[in-house]
Write a protein that holds these residues in place. Structure first.
Motif: not given
Length: 217
Positions: A8-31
């Motif tokens: 699936q393309r969506s799984t590939l897109k998510t996987h690529k975040l490992i290489h980019s070092g991007e962490w787009p999802y933040s916890c609104n309690v502890c950041n």
């Protein structure tokens, strides 16, 4: 980048975040931030106290399925992680990782007071109590306090009369492992303790001390 393939393309897109070092999802309690939305969702269970995963043996509950999986090994006795140096096995990968420091001689945790170094963070934490004088472990029978839980556990045997270490030759039992080791020298005929004056040797330290008292008058 790594030639890994996905259906699936969506799984590939998510996987690529490992290489980019991007962490787009933040916890609104502890950041704290995450690369996957599902990981953030799981993390939030820690804040709301929800523990939806139950052990079917002892009913203990956990916020993460991975923690339940790890806990189950207590009941099954499973040790899936092996040391490639000595073949010793462990139930947790983190324990194996810590164990490997024994072979490498690495001591990454240093005391800021005396610079003594340790292979484990927990041992360093315990060591620091020497400097602070803190003794957080108290006996519920006599209120004597200790800096280490292991020392409290050993002390409690005075009250309980427990002797968990037994000699397999004569079945004599001891409250401490060191006592058993000293006793075993009797069966082996080893005389480890020598008098500095006359070189007479003894199997027990107490016998050497008695001998020295006689010599000194």
């Amino acid at each position: 980048m790594c030639n890994k393939t996905f259906s699936q393309r969506s799984t590939l897109k998510t996987h690529k975040l490992i290489h980019s070092g991007e962490w787009p999802y933040s916890c609104n309690v502890c950041n704290k931030s995450f690369s996957h939305k599902s990981t953030l969702k799981t993390h939030k269970l820690m804040h709301n106290g929800e523990r939806p995963y139950f052990c079917d043996v002892c009913s203990k509950s956990f916020s993460l399925h991975s923690n339940l999986k790890r806990h189950r090994r207590i009941h099954t006795g499973e040790h899936p992680f092996s040391c490639d140096v000595c073949n010793k096995t462990f139930s947790q990968h983190s324990t194996l990782k810590t164990h490997k420091l024994v072979h490498s001689g690495e001591r990454p945790y240093s005391c800021s007071v005396c610079n003594k170094s340790f292979s484990q963070r927990g041992i360093l934490k315990t060591h620091k109590l020497v400097h602070t004088g803190e003794r957080p472990y108290s006996c519920d029978v006599c209120n004597k306090s200790f800096s280490q839980h292991t020392n409290l556990k050993r002390h409690r045997r005075i009250h309980s009369g427990e002797h968990p270490y037994s000699c397999d030759l004569c079945n004599k039992s001891f409250s401490e492992r060191s006592g058993l080791r000293k006793h075993e020298h009797i069966h082996g005929g080893e005389r480890l303790y020598s008098c500095n004056t006359c070189n007479k040797s003894f199997m027990c330290l107490s016998n050497l001390k008695r001998h020295e008292c006689i010599r000194s008058g």
